[in-house]
Scaffold this active site. Structure first.
Site, PDB file in Angstrom:
ATOM      1  N   GLY A  45       0.826  -1.205   0.000  1.00  0.00           N
ATOM      2  CA  GLY A  45       0.000   0.000   0.000  1.00  0.00           C
ATOM      3  C   GLY A  45       0.856   1.248   0.000  1.00  0.00           C
ATOM      4  O   GLY A  45       2.073   1.185   0.230  1.00  0.00           O
ATOM      5  N   GLY A  56       0.731   5.911   0.600  1.00  0.00           N
ATOM      6  CA  GLY A  56       0.009   7.081   1.086  1.00  0.00           C
ATOM      7  C   GLY A  56      -0.562   6.940   2.480  1.00  0.00           C
ATOM      8  O   GLY A  56      -1.521   7.630   2.831  1.00  0.00           O
ATOM      9  N   SER A  57      -0.007   6.047   3.303  1.00  0.00           N
ATOM     10  CA  SER A  57      -0.492   5.790   4.667  1.00  0.00           C
ATOM     11  C   SER A  57      -1.921   5.255   4.703  1.00  0.00           C
ATOM     12  O   SER A  57      -2.580   5.289   5.737  1.00  0.00           O
ATOM     13  CB  SER A  57      -0.399   7.059   5.540  1.00  0.00           C
ATOM     14  OG  SER A  57       0.938   7.435   5.728  1.00  0.00           O
ATOM     15  N   GLY A  71      -4.740   2.888   5.315  1.00  0.00           N
ATOM     16  CA  GLY A  71      -4.903   1.716   6.159  1.00  0.00           C
ATOM     17  C   GLY A  71      -3.893   1.591   7.270  1.00  0.00           C
ATOM     18  O   GLY A  71      -3.864   0.577   7.971  1.00  0.00           O
ATOM     19  N   ARG A 103      10.768   5.000  -5.567  1.00  0.00           N
ATOM     20  CA  ARG A 103      10.154   6.008  -6.430  1.00  0.00           C
ATOM     21  C   ARG A 103      10.484   7.388  -5.888  1.00  0.00           C
ATOM     22  O   ARG A 103      11.050   7.531  -4.795  1.00  0.00           O
ATOM     23  CB  ARG A 103       8.630   5.837  -6.453  1.00  0.00           C
ATOM     24  CG  ARG A 103       8.021   5.853  -5.055  1.00  0.00           C
ATOM     25  CD  ARG A 103       6.518   5.895  -5.057  1.00  0.00           C
ATOM     26  NE  ARG A 103       5.967   5.668  -3.716  1.00  0.00           N
ATOM     27  CZ  ARG A 103       5.884   6.581  -2.764  1.00  0.00           C
ATOM     28  NH1 ARG A 103       6.341   7.803  -2.967  1.00  0.00           N
ATOM     29  NH2 ARG A 103       5.354   6.293  -1.583  1.00  0.00           N
TER      30      ARG A 103
END
Length: 419
Positions: free
Chosen positions: A155, A157-158, A160, A280
Site C-alpha cells: 500500500g 500514502g499511509s 490503512g 520512487r
C-alpha cells in the site's frame, strides 16, 4: 523527423503535471497510458495525449507501446505511481530502454519482503510480524507489545495505517482492514509492527547519491498524516552522515540504485530505524521543496535518466523550504475556505493551493486524501522560513458544518483558523 515521446504509465495528481512540464522543456511529447484517465484532472488538457488501456495487463501495454512506435520515437517509459513502477521496469526491459529493475521494485513494494531483506542485511528496523487474520494480529501484538502499528503489507500514502495503543483500537482497526472497508492492492496481509518513536525523516536518493533529508511532523495519532515538512532537516553533520550511510545500505539490501528512492526513518533511542523504503520519487510537494532548497529539479533530472541523458544533481544554492498541509479537524460539509490570495502575498511564500472547494463533503480517512491544501515557504534560514509559514497559514480559514446526526438539527460550526 520522428517526434520523441515520453510514455507515462498512469498519471499522478500532484507530480503528473510536473512530469509533463519537464518533458516539454526537454523537447518531448508526453503520452499517458491509463486505465482511467478521468482520475487525473490535468489529463483533460488537449495538449496531452492519452491512451486508455488496462495498465495491469503487461501484454496490452506492450501492444500499445509497439503501436505508438510506428508514429513516435519512444525516448523513455516511466511512472510516478508506485503501483505500476515494476511494470515500467518490465516495459523498459522489453523495449531495451533505461529503467528500474522490476524484480527489485516488486520485492520493495511488498513491505514484508522488504523488511525480511533489510533485517538479513543488518539494517535497523522495527520488530514486525505478518498476520493473515485477527487471531494472528492479537497474538503478534502481544508478542511485540503495545502500542503497535498495523498496516497493509502492500500500500501507499499511509492508507490503512494506524497506531493501535490498546486492545480495543487493535480490534477496531483489524476489523476495518479485514471487514471489507479497506481496498486492498493485493491479498489481505497485515504487518504488525513495533511503534518506533522519535523524530521522523525522509531521505531523497537518485541513483546512489543522497540528495537531502527532510524532517516530517505528523498530525496527532492514531493516523500518520503529514502536517509539516522542513527541507533540509536540521541535523548535525554526524546525524546526516549516519542517516545517509544507512540509506545506502538499504539500496544494497534491496537491489535498488537506479533512479529515485525514498527512505523513511525514525530517530529512536537506539538511533535511526528504517520505517520503509519506497522505490520512487517522494510525492506531494517534495520535488518543489527540493528545488526551492537546493535548486535541483528532481523531476527533470529523473526524466533525463529515463531517456538516457546525463543528469545534474549539483546544488545551486542552500535555502530552507517548508510545507504546511491544511487538515480538517472534523467531518462534515465545507462551507467555505479562503485566504489563498492573502497567504500567497506574504513575502517568501512560494505556493498556496487548495485541493477542495466549498460544499465538498469532508470525510477523514487518516491518509493523504485528508489534505485540503498546502502552503510552501522558503528563505535562506530555518527560523525565517518557519516564521513566513506561520504568517501565511494564519491568513487562511475555513468552516465545516458537521454532518447531521439522527434526531439532531444541523448546526453550523464556528469558523476554524489553524494555529
Amino acid at each position: 523527423m520522428t517526434r520523441r515521446a515520453l510514455i507515462m504509465i498512469e498519471g499522478h495528481r500532484r507530480l503528473g503535471p510536473l512530469f509533463v512540464e519537464a518533458a516539454q522543456r526537454l523537447g518531448l511529447h508526453t503520452i499517458t497510458l491509463s486505465a482511467d484517465p478521468a482520475h487525473y484532472d490535468y489529463l483533460s488538457s488537449e495538449s496531452i495525449e492519452v491512451v486508455r488501456v488496462d495498465t495491469n495487463n503487461l501484454d496490452a501495454l506492450i501492444h500499445e507501446c509497439s503501436r505508438l512506435r510506428a508514429t513516435y520515437e519512444i525516448a523513455g517509459i516511466t511512472a510516478a505511481e508506485e503501483e505500476v513502477y515494476a511494470t515500467v521496469g518490465k516495459l523498459c526491459r522489453h523495449f531495451d530502454l533505461p529503467g528500474p529493475n522490476p524484480a527489485s521494485v516488486e520485492r520493495c513494494c511488498d513491505k514484508f519482503v522488504q523488511r525480511q531483506l533489510l533485517a538479513e542485511a543488518g539494517v535497523p528496523i522495527p520488530a514486525y510480524r505478518l498476520a493473515a487474520n485477527a487471531t494472528d494480529v492479537e497474538r503478534y501484538a502481544a508478542e511485540i507489545g503495545l502500542p503497535v502499528v498495523l498496516k497493509p503489507a502492500v500500500g501507499t500514502g499511509s492508507s490503512g495505517v494506524r497506531l493501535c495503543r490498546n486492545v480495543d483500537e487493535l480490534a477496531e482497526h483489524t476489523t476495518f482492514l479485514l471487514g471489507g472497508k479497506h481496498i486492498w492492492l493485493s491479498s489481505p496481509r497485515i504487518l504488525v509492527e513495533e511503534f518506533a518513536q522519535g523524530p521522523y525523516y525522509g531521505v531523497d536518493i537518485m541513483g546512489n547519491e543522497v540528495i537531502g533529508v527532510a524532517a516530517v511532523d505528523f498530525a496527532p495519532p492514531p493516523h500518520f498524516v503529514g502536517r509539516e515538512c522542513i527541507y533540509p532537516a536540521p541535523l548535525t553533520d554526524d546525524e546526516h552522515k549516519r542517516i545517509a550511510e544507512i540509506s545506502l545500505s538499504c539500496l544494497r539490501a534491496l537491489g535498488l540504485g537506479w533512479g529515485p528512492t525514498n527512505v523513511q526513518f525514525r530517530w529512536t533511542k537506539r538511533g535511526p530505524v528504517v520505517i520503509e523504503v519506497n522505490p520512487r520519487l517522494t510525492g506531494g510537494t517534495n520535488p518543489q521543496r527540493v528545488q526551492l532548497a537546493y535548486g535541483i529539479d528532481l523531476i527533470t533530472e529523473h526524466v533525463k535518466l529515463v531517456i538516457g541523458d546525463d543528469w545534474d544533481l549539483r546544488r545551486r544554492h542552500s535555502h530552507t523550504a517548508a510545507t504546511r498541509h491544511l487538515l480538517p479537524d472534523r467531518d462534515g460539509i465545507l462551507d467555505w475556505i479562503d485566504g489563498e490570495s492573502r497567504a500567497a502575498a506574504v513575502p517568501g511564500v512560494a505556493e498556496v493551493k487548495f485541493y477542495v472547494e466549498p460544499k465538498t463533503p469532508i470525510v477523514r480517512k487518516g491518509d493523504y486524501t485528508d489534505l485540503m491544501g498546502h502552503v510552501i515557504a522558503t528563505s535562506p534560514s530555518l527560523a525565517e522560513t518557519e516564521a513566513i509559514l506561520r504568517r501565511a497559514v494564519d491568513l487562511i480559514g475555513w468552516s465545516i458544518t458537521p454532518f447531521p446526526t439522527p434526531g439532531e438539527r444541523e448546526q453550523s460550526a464556528a469558523p476554524h483558523f489553524p494555529d
